[in-house]
Scaffold this motif. Structure first.
Motif, mmCIF file in Angstrom:
data_model
loop_
_atom_site.group_PDB
_atom_site.id
_atom_site.type_symbol
_atom_site.label_atom_id
_atom_site.label_comp_id
_atom_site.label_asym_id
_atom_site.label_seq_id
_atom_site.Cartn_x
_atom_site.Cartn_y
_atom_site.Cartn_z
ATOM 1 N N LEU A 1 5.374 10.010 10.399
ATOM 2 C CA LEU A 1 4.116 9.711 9.701
ATOM 3 C C LEU A 1 2.886 9.919 10.585
ATOM 4 O O LEU A 1 1.770 9.620 10.166
ATOM 5 C CB LEU A 1 4.145 8.259 9.189
ATOM 6 N N PHE A 2 3.110 10.419 11.810
ATOM 7 C CA PHE A 2 2.020 10.668 12.759
ATOM 8 C C PHE A 2 1.224 9.385 13.022
ATOM 9 O O PHE A 2 -0.008 9.347 12.956
ATOM 10 C CB PHE A 2 1.091 11.777 12.248
ATOM 11 N N LEU A 3 1.971 8.315 13.315
ATOM 12 C CA LEU A 3 1.378 7.020 13.616
ATOM 13 C C LEU A 3 1.823 6.551 14.985
ATOM 14 O O LEU A 3 2.801 7.055 15.545
ATOM 15 C CB LEU A 3 1.818 5.978 12.576
ATOM 16 N N GLY A 4 1.122 5.588 15.533
ATOM 17 C CA GLY A 4 1.568 4.952 16.756
ATOM 18 C C GLY A 4 2.647 3.927 16.438
ATOM 19 O O GLY A 4 2.692 3.380 15.328
ATOM 20 N N GLU A 5 3.535 3.651 17.395
ATOM 21 C CA GLU A 5 4.604 2.680 17.143
ATOM 22 C C GLU A 5 4.045 1.298 16.859
ATOM 23 O O GLU A 5 4.605 0.543 16.049
ATOM 24 C CB GLU A 5 5.562 2.637 18.338
ATOM 25 N N ALA A 6 2.943 0.947 17.508
ATOM 26 C CA ALA A 6 2.327 -0.358 17.258
ATOM 27 C C ALA A 6 1.878 -0.466 15.807
ATOM 28 O O ALA A 6 1.998 -1.522 15.176
ATOM 29 C CB ALA A 6 1.150 -0.580 18.200
ATOM 30 N N THR A 7 1.369 0.634 15.257
ATOM 31 C CA THR A 7 0.932 0.645 13.864
ATOM 32 C C THR A 7 2.122 0.497 12.926
ATOM 33 O O THR A 7 2.057 -0.212 11.914
ATOM 34 C CB THR A 7 0.182 1.953 13.542
ATOM 35 N N THR B 1 0.851 -1.182 0.000
ATOM 36 C CA THR B 1 0.000 0.000 0.000
ATOM 37 C C THR B 1 0.889 1.234 0.000
ATOM 38 O O THR B 1 2.106 1.149 0.237
ATOM 39 C CB THR B 1 -0.899 0.021 1.245
ATOM 40 N N GLU B 2 0.308 2.393 -0.231
ATOM 41 C CA GLU B 2 1.080 3.628 -0.230
ATOM 42 C C GLU B 2 1.728 3.860 1.131
ATOM 43 O O GLU B 2 2.879 4.283 1.214
ATOM 44 C CB GLU B 2 0.178 4.809 -0.585
ATOM 45 N N ARG B 3 1.001 3.583 2.191
ATOM 46 C CA ARG B 3 1.548 3.765 3.536
ATOM 47 C C ARG B 3 2.699 2.793 3.796
ATOM 48 O O ARG B 3 3.723 3.175 4.380
ATOM 49 C CB ARG B 3 0.454 3.569 4.585
ATOM 50 N N GLU B 4 2.545 1.565 3.362
ATOM 51 C CA GLU B 4 3.615 0.585 3.552
ATOM 52 C C GLU B 4 4.862 0.989 2.778
ATOM 53 O O GLU B 4 5.992 0.827 3.247
ATOM 54 C CB GLU B 4 3.137 -0.807 3.119
ATOM 55 N N ARG B 5 4.665 1.580 1.610
ATOM 56 C CA ARG B 5 5.809 2.050 0.831
ATOM 57 C C ARG B 5 6.509 3.205 1.555
ATOM 58 O O ARG B 5 7.741 3.294 1.546
ATOM 59 C CB ARG B 5 5.357 2.484 -0.559
ATOM 60 N N GLU B 6 5.735 4.062 2.180
ATOM 61 C CA GLU B 6 6.322 5.173 2.951
ATOM 62 C C GLU B 6 7.141 4.622 4.113
ATOM 63 O O GLU B 6 8.259 5.098 4.379
ATOM 64 C CB GLU B 6 5.217 6.084 3.479
ATOM 65 N N VAL B 7 6.604 3.619 4.802
ATOM 66 C CA VAL B 7 7.321 3.024 5.932
ATOM 67 C C VAL B 7 8.612 2.365 5.440
ATOM 68 O O VAL B 7 9.678 2.533 6.049
ATOM 69 C CB VAL B 7 6.425 1.996 6.657
ATOM 70 N N THR C 1 10.393 3.107 2.847
ATOM 71 C CA THR C 1 11.350 4.147 2.478
ATOM 72 C C THR C 1 12.056 4.705 3.705
ATOM 73 O O THR C 1 13.280 4.904 3.693
ATOM 74 C CB THR C 1 10.635 5.289 1.732
ATOM 75 N N LEU C 2 11.310 4.932 4.775
ATOM 76 C CA LEU C 2 11.909 5.483 5.986
ATOM 77 C C LEU C 2 12.813 4.470 6.678
ATOM 78 O O LEU C 2 13.837 4.832 7.256
ATOM 79 C CB LEU C 2 10.810 5.969 6.930
ATOM 80 N N VAL C 3 12.444 3.192 6.614
ATOM 81 C CA VAL C 3 13.338 2.153 7.132
ATOM 82 C C VAL C 3 14.642 2.179 6.340
ATOM 83 O O VAL C 3 15.739 2.099 6.900
ATOM 84 C CB VAL C 3 12.680 0.757 7.034
ATOM 85 N N GLY C 4 14.537 2.319 5.028
ATOM 86 C CA GLY C 4 15.719 2.379 4.182
ATOM 87 C C GLY C 4 16.599 3.583 4.477
ATOM 88 O O GLY C 4 17.805 3.538 4.254
ATOM 89 N N ARG C 5 15.994 4.646 4.984
ATOM 90 C CA ARG C 5 16.768 5.834 5.342
ATOM 91 C C ARG C 5 17.389 5.737 6.721
ATOM 92 O O ARG C 5 18.042 6.665 7.188
ATOM 93 C CB ARG C 5 15.862 7.066 5.264
ATOM 94 N N GLY C 6 17.175 4.616 7.396
ATOM 95 C CA GLY C 6 17.812 4.393 8.678
ATOM 96 C C GLY C 6 17.011 4.797 9.885
ATOM 97 O O GLY C 6 17.540 4.850 10.993
ATOM 98 N N MET C 7 15.726 5.078 9.719
ATOM 99 C CA MET C 7 14.901 5.482 10.855
ATOM 100 C C MET C 7 14.457 4.276 11.665
ATOM 101 O O MET C 7 14.157 3.216 11.105
ATOM 102 C CB MET C 7 13.666 6.251 10.378
ATOM 103 N N ASN C 8 14.396 4.444 12.985
ATOM 104 C CA ASN C 8 13.837 3.392 13.826
ATOM 105 C C ASN C 8 12.327 3.586 13.931
ATOM 106 O O ASN C 8 11.769 4.548 13.393
ATOM 107 C CB ASN C 8 14.507 3.369 15.203
ATOM 108 N N ASN C 9 11.652 2.679 14.641
ATOM 109 C CA ASN C 9 10.190 2.730 14.700
ATOM 110 C C ASN C 9 9.661 4.010 15.331
ATOM 111 O O ASN C 9 8.645 4.560 14.890
ATOM 112 C CB ASN C 9 9.658 1.518 15.464
ATOM 113 N N THR C 10 10.345 4.494 16.336
ATOM 114 C CA THR C 10 9.910 5.725 17.000
ATOM 115 C C THR C 10 9.979 6.904 16.044
ATOM 116 O O THR C 10 9.057 7.731 15.969
ATOM 117 C CB THR C 10 10.780 6.008 18.234
ATOM 118 N N GLU C 11 11.071 6.983 15.287
ATOM 119 C CA GLU C 11 11.237 8.079 14.337
ATOM 120 C C GLU C 11 10.225 7.981 13.199
ATOM 121 O O GLU C 11 9.689 9.002 12.743
ATOM 122 C CB GLU C 11 12.668 8.055 13.780
ATOM 123 N N ILE C 12 9.956 6.765 12.746
ATOM 124 C CA ILE C 12 8.974 6.582 11.678
ATOM 125 C C ILE C 12 7.586 6.983 12.156
ATOM 126 O O ILE C 12 6.826 7.656 11.449
ATOM 127 C CB ILE C 12 8.966 5.115 11.192
#
Length: 227
Positions: free
Chosen positions: A187-193, A164-170, A172-183
């Motif tokens: 993206l204004f999401l909860g870490e569980a999401t 999905t578009e959201r999964e692609r955004e996630v 991309t951010l993983v590829g940029r080295g972001m951890n779950n908290t930063e992602i």
């Protein structure tokens, strides 16, 4: 109590294997079930062992006779459920990306202390990756431009259509080295999401762990090495 993690030590230097075994066999939650002095012997040990006794984590050296650690890693990752932890030194870093592409679940410096080694093995055994995303990103940014890519970009582009578009955004951010908290913050999401999205990405793209999400994001062109 759970059964101890079964380990295989693959290194052409016997003294290195002896040193690792002394550390590992002293732990109640892990046991060394096999050793190999070359890559082919490591592959044979993993693939020939009955399932209840097969190694679950392989500590893999890179430079070995008969079959090098990268080729051995690819065969093990392709034909078994065993996870590979590649051992390297600073002057071998250029091989790490190839090892990750081959299916390794991370890498560790040979001069790592016992605590770091044990933590890495436990992380890999639990299905996690032992390389911090930011460290992986820095490594890829340094070496990707000079390395040949075995992955077919068109294949990566096709596979990514499943997201999905959201999964692609996630991704991309993983590829940029972001951890779950930063992602989550970006993206204004909860870490569980975020964790749920990562689980979906791993499943849809048939990737082993977060390290391979980073590798895939480069191969798919979502993230580009910095000049």
């Amino acid at each position: 109590m759970t059964d101890p993690v079964r380990l295989l030590l693959a290194d052409d230097q016997e003294m290195v294997r002896v040193g690792f075994r002394m550390v590992l066999d002293s732990q109640s939650d892990m046991t060394v079930v096999a050793e190999a002095g070359d890559g082919q012997a490591a592959v044979d040990a993993v693939l020939s062992a009955p399932t209840p006794f097969a190694p679950q984590v392989v500590l893999m050296d890179i430079r070995m006779p008969v079959l090098d650690g990268i080729a051995a890693t690819k065969q093990i990752a392709t034909h078994s459920s065993a996870r590979v932890l590649v051992l390297t030194t600073f002057d071998l870093d250029e091989y790490v990306y190839a090892a990750l592409q081959a299916g390794a679940s991370g890498f560790l410096l040979k001069d790592a202390g016992p605590a770091e080694l044990l933590a890495a093995i436990r992380a890999v055994a639990s299905g996690d990756a032992v390389v911090a995303p930011s460290a992986t990103r820095r490594l890829l940014e340094r070496f990707v431009p000079a390395l040949p890519h075995d992955a077919d970009p068109s294949d990566a582009t096709t596979r990514i259509q499943a997201l999905t578009e959201r999964e692609r955004e996630v991704l991309t951010l993983v590829g940029r080295g972001m951890n779950n908290t930063e992602i989550a913050a970006a993206l204004f999401l909860g870490e569980a999401t975020v964790k749920t999205h990562i689980g979906h990405i791993l499943s849809k793209l048939h990737l082993r762990d977060r390290v391979h999400m980073v590798v895939f994001s480069y191969d798919a062109g979502l993230v580009h090495p910095r000049a």
